[in-house]
Motif scaffolding. Structure first.
Motif, PDB file in Angstrom:
ATOM      1  N   THR A 239      -0.240   4.010  -9.489  1.00  0.00           N
ATOM      2  CA  THR A 239      -0.517   2.929  -8.799  1.00  0.00           C
ATOM      3  C   THR A 239      -1.423   3.009  -7.830  1.00  0.00           C
ATOM      4  O   THR A 239      -2.082   2.162  -7.021  1.00  0.00           O
ATOM      5  CB  THR A 239       0.806   2.750  -7.723  1.00  0.00           C
ATOM      6  N   ASN A 240      -2.039   4.400  -7.630  1.00  0.00           N
ATOM      7  CA  ASN A 240      -2.939   4.802  -6.614  1.00  0.00           C
ATOM      8  C   ASN A 240      -2.965   4.044  -5.289  1.00  0.00           C
ATOM      9  O   ASN A 240      -3.655   3.867  -4.638  1.00  0.00           O
ATOM     10  CB  ASN A 240      -4.440   4.078  -7.106  1.00  0.00           C
ATOM     11  N   ARG A 241      -1.322   4.565  -4.774  1.00  0.00           N
ATOM     12  CA  ARG A 241      -1.078   4.056  -3.427  1.00  0.00           C
ATOM     13  C   ARG A 241      -0.922   5.181  -2.688  1.00  0.00           C
ATOM     14  O   ARG A 241      -0.432   6.352  -3.338  1.00  0.00           O
ATOM     15  CB  ARG A 241       0.145   3.115  -3.474  1.00  0.00           C
ATOM     16  N   ARG A 242      -0.317   5.043  -1.426  1.00  0.00           N
ATOM     17  CA  ARG A 242       0.196   6.033  -0.482  1.00  0.00           C
ATOM     18  C   ARG A 242       1.806   6.144  -0.514  1.00  0.00           C
ATOM     19  O   ARG A 242       2.490   5.638  -1.177  1.00  0.00           O
ATOM     20  CB  ARG A 242       0.162   5.594   1.115  1.00  0.00           C
ATOM     21  N   ILE A 243       2.092   7.627  -0.255  1.00  0.00           N
ATOM     22  CA  ILE A 243       3.420   8.014   0.043  1.00  0.00           C
ATOM     23  C   ILE A 243       3.817   7.794   1.440  1.00  0.00           C
ATOM     24  O   ILE A 243       3.235   8.387   2.278  1.00  0.00           O
ATOM     25  CB  ILE A 243       3.845   9.387  -0.674  1.00  0.00           C
ATOM     26  N   GLY A 244       4.760   7.020   1.735  1.00  0.00           N
ATOM     27  CA  GLY A 244       5.211   6.640   2.871  1.00  0.00           C
ATOM     28  C   GLY A 244       6.455   7.714   3.517  1.00  0.00           C
ATOM     29  O   GLY A 244       7.148   8.224   2.775  1.00  0.00           O
TER      30      GLY A 244
ATOM     31  N   ASP B 188       0.895  -1.256   0.056  1.00  0.00           N
ATOM     32  CA  ASP B 188       0.015  -0.046   0.024  1.00  0.00           C
ATOM     33  C   ASP B 188       0.650   1.281   0.102  1.00  0.00           C
ATOM     34  O   ASP B 188       0.191   2.230  -0.048  1.00  0.00           O
ATOM     35  CB  ASP B 188      -0.855  -0.025   1.153  1.00  0.00           C
ATOM     36  N   VAL B 189       2.325   0.966   0.153  1.00  0.00           N
ATOM     37  CA  VAL B 189       3.074   2.383   0.072  1.00  0.00           C
ATOM     38  C   VAL B 189       4.103   1.983  -1.047  1.00  0.00           C
ATOM     39  O   VAL B 189       4.847   1.196  -1.027  1.00  0.00           O
ATOM     40  CB  VAL B 189       3.824   2.464   1.427  1.00  0.00           C
ATOM     41  N   ARG B 190       4.073   2.946  -2.165  1.00  0.00           N
ATOM     42  CA  ARG B 190       5.120   2.668  -3.330  1.00  0.00           C
ATOM     43  C   ARG B 190       6.105   3.524  -3.335  1.00  0.00           C
ATOM     44  O   ARG B 190       6.988   3.331  -4.222  1.00  0.00           O
ATOM     45  CB  ARG B 190       4.099   2.456  -4.521  1.00  0.00           C
ATOM     46  N   ILE B 191       5.919   4.555  -2.509  1.00  0.00           N
ATOM     47  CA  ILE B 191       7.108   5.711  -2.466  1.00  0.00           C
ATOM     48  C   ILE B 191       7.428   5.832  -0.885  1.00  0.00           C
ATOM     49  O   ILE B 191       6.490   6.120  -0.143  1.00  0.00           O
ATOM     50  CB  ILE B 191       6.871   6.872  -3.208  1.00  0.00           C
ATOM     51  N   VAL B 192       8.808   5.929  -0.696  1.00  0.00           N
ATOM     52  CA  VAL B 192       8.957   6.235   0.928  1.00  0.00           C
ATOM     53  C   VAL B 192      10.082   7.277   0.735  1.00  0.00           C
ATOM     54  O   VAL B 192      11.165   7.404   0.101  1.00  0.00           O
ATOM     55  CB  VAL B 192       9.844   4.977   1.513  1.00  0.00           C
ATOM     56  N   SER B 193      10.028   8.547   1.371  1.00  0.00           N
ATOM     57  CA  SER B 193      10.905   9.680   1.637  1.00  0.00           C
ATOM     58  C   SER B 193      11.095   9.759   3.051  1.00  0.00           C
ATOM     59  O   SER B 193      10.775   8.930   3.792  1.00  0.00           O
ATOM     60  CB  SER B 193      10.534  10.640   0.916  1.00  0.00           C
ATOM     61  N   GLY B 194      11.316  10.984   3.637  1.00  0.00           N
ATOM     62  CA  GLY B 194      11.456  11.285   5.030  1.00  0.00           C
ATOM     63  C   GLY B 194      11.823  12.691   5.192  1.00  0.00           C
ATOM     64  O   GLY B 194      11.695  13.534   4.325  1.00  0.00           O
TER      65      GLY B 194
ATOM     66  N   SER C  62      16.899  14.022  -2.149  1.00  0.00           N
ATOM     67  CA  SER C  62      18.111  13.356  -1.486  1.00  0.00           C
ATOM     68  C   SER C  62      17.954  12.003  -0.945  1.00  0.00           C
ATOM     69  O   SER C  62      18.892  11.396  -0.703  1.00  0.00           O
ATOM     70  CB  SER C  62      18.304  14.366  -0.101  1.00  0.00           C
ATOM     71  N   ALA C  63      16.662  11.681  -0.640  1.00  0.00           N
ATOM     72  CA  ALA C  63      16.475  10.104  -0.231  1.00  0.00           C
ATOM     73  C   ALA C  63      15.071   9.799  -0.502  1.00  0.00           C
ATOM     74  O   ALA C  63      14.173  10.207   0.079  1.00  0.00           O
ATOM     75  CB  ALA C  63      16.730  10.032   1.075  1.00  0.00           C
ATOM     76  N   ILE C  64      14.981   9.235  -1.471  1.00  0.00           N
ATOM     77  CA  ILE C  64      13.619   8.632  -2.095  1.00  0.00           C
ATOM     78  C   ILE C  64      13.719   7.237  -2.647  1.00  0.00           C
ATOM     79  O   ILE C  64      14.577   7.008  -3.389  1.00  0.00           O
ATOM     80  CB  ILE C  64      13.295   9.753  -3.320  1.00  0.00           C
ATOM     81  N   LEU C  65      12.638   6.453  -2.287  1.00  0.00           N
ATOM     82  CA  LEU C  65      12.890   4.907  -2.489  1.00  0.00           C
ATOM     83  C   LEU C  65      11.481   4.607  -3.198  1.00  0.00           C
ATOM     84  O   LEU C  65      10.278   5.080  -2.748  1.00  0.00           O
ATOM     85  CB  LEU C  65      13.031   4.135  -1.271  1.00  0.00           C
TER      86      LEU C  65
ATOM     87  N   PRO D 143      14.721  11.272  10.925  1.00  0.00           N
ATOM     88  CA  PRO D 143      15.207  12.157   9.758  1.00  0.00           C
ATOM     89  C   PRO D 143      16.230  11.827   9.086  1.00  0.00           C
ATOM     90  O   PRO D 143      17.096  10.746   9.393  1.00  0.00           O
ATOM     91  CB  PRO D 143      15.565  13.446  10.679  1.00  0.00           C
ATOM     92  N   ILE D 144      16.416  12.160   7.956  1.00  0.00           N
ATOM     93  CA  ILE D 144      17.302  11.757   6.941  1.00  0.00           C
ATOM     94  C   ILE D 144      18.408  12.869   6.796  1.00  0.00           C
ATOM     95  O   ILE D 144      18.243  13.905   6.295  1.00  0.00           O
ATOM     96  CB  ILE D 144      16.577  11.652   5.598  1.00  0.00           C
ATOM     97  N   TYR D 145      19.424  12.603   7.376  1.00  0.00           N
ATOM     98  CA  TYR D 145      20.609  13.740   7.249  1.00  0.00           C
ATOM     99  C   TYR D 145      21.111  14.052   6.254  1.00  0.00           C
ATOM    100  O   TYR D 145      21.721  13.191   5.334  1.00  0.00           O
ATOM    101  CB  TYR D 145      21.621  13.346   8.400  1.00  0.00           C
ATOM    102  N   GLN D 146      21.300  15.374   5.817  1.00  0.00           N
ATOM    103  CA  GLN D 146      22.079  15.775   4.552  1.00  0.00           C
ATOM    104  C   GLN D 146      23.534  16.581   4.991  1.00  0.00           C
ATOM    105  O   GLN D 146      23.329  17.432   5.804  1.00  0.00           O
ATOM    106  CB  GLN D 146      21.164  16.637   3.718  1.00  0.00           C
ATOM    107  N   ASN D 147      24.582  16.209   4.367  1.00  0.00           N
ATOM    108  CA  ASN D 147      25.704  16.790   4.560  1.00  0.00           C
ATOM    109  C   ASN D 147      25.705  18.171   3.878  1.00  0.00           C
ATOM    110  O   ASN D 147      25.809  18.170   2.677  1.00  0.00           O
ATOM    111  CB  ASN D 147      27.013  16.076   4.328  1.00  0.00           C
TER     112      ASN D 147
END
Length: 268
Positions: free
Chosen positions: A98-103, A16-22, A62-65, A108-112
């Motif tokens: 996909t008609n699914r959610r974004i997770g 039910d989650v096809r994209i994950v970021s943060g 910077s961080a997407i799956l 936190p995702i740390y960026q230098n």
């Protein structure tokens, strides 16, 4: 992002989650511009958590799956080749197809951040706002309601009508806002913050107003040394880009053939 971040995000990718970021956070800033970037990232986190809690997580490149098969089914990388903000374009296409959610990842995702000049800080924020404005102008127009000064002024006027002096409410509001920012920064960076961090936060709040006005005054963005014109929907105006490139090439050829034409300002 730190090594291993995407690997840690894999369990969040479900049917039910096809994209994950943060939520993005900044570390390792160098120079005054870098401190401004870190301050903005670490306080913008509150808005990111709010949108995630409301069920509309933000997506950061910077961080997407996501699954390659989902993007291929939505048109593949070629379908987002005309966008500078390809992370947002990918998320929109995959979510719609996909008609699914974004997770959203809870941690936190740390960026230098590294070294950032004041000019680069300014240009980046103008670019981000113009990119958003090309797709969702109402979001940019309503953005001042997320800043301390406009919210404080509205609150001060409201309380003044109830008998509370402006000079009492507004300083208390700004101090409370600054305290919340410093607590958020300290929490994300896992260290104590001092007076320098507080001054950077105050300057950031002042700079965001002229940056916002500058962003609304045009539709071109600076990207990797080039000026790129945006069309409605956030796509690159390739025709305008070709005209600029042809003019630059013409100017370069003239300088090579007749350099004196560009250096002589008059005759004796």
């Amino acid at each position: 992002a730190q090594p291993g971040t995407l690997r840690e995000m894999v369990p969040e990718l479900r049917d039910d989650v096809r994209i994950v970021s943060g939520v993005m956070a900044g570390l390792g800033s160098i120079g005054f511009g870098g401190r401004l970037v870190t301050s903005w990232l670490n306080t913008f986190a509150r808005a990111s958590y709010l949108f995630a809690w409301l069920g509309s997580p933000m997506v950061f490149g910077s961080a997407i799956l996501f699954r390659r098969s989902d993007l291929d089914a939505a048109g593949g990388m070629r379908s987002v080749a005309d966008f500078i903000a390809e992370d947002v374009a990918i998320a929109s296409r995959v979510k719609f197809n996909t008609n699914r959610r974004i997770g959203s990842r809870r941690e936190p995702i740390y960026q230098n951040v590294g070294p950032v000049t004041m000019a680069a800080f300014w240009s980046r924020h103008v670019r981000w706002r113009r990119l958003i404005c090309s797709k969702q102008p109402l979001v940019v127009l309503l953005e001042p309601f997320l800043w301390s000064w406009p919210v404080g002024l509205m609150g001060a006027i409201g309380f003044w009508m109830r008998g509370v002096p402006l000079e009492v409410f507004l300083p208390l509001h700004l101090l409370t806002w600054l305290t919340c920012d410093l607590v958020m920064i300290a929490k994300l960076q896992e260290r104590r913050v001092g007076i320098r961090t507080a001054l950077v936060c105050l300057l950031r709040e002042l700079l965001i107003i002229p940056i916002w006005v500058h962003a609304l005054a045009g539709n071109t963005v600076s990207w990797r040394g080039k000026q790129i014109k945006l069309t409605k929907g956030g796509k690159i105006d390739w025709e305008a880009g070709r005209e600029v490139a042809e003019q630059d090439d013409c100017d370069r050829r003239r300088e090579e053939v007749c350099p004196d034409v560009w250096t002589t300002t008059g005759v004796d």
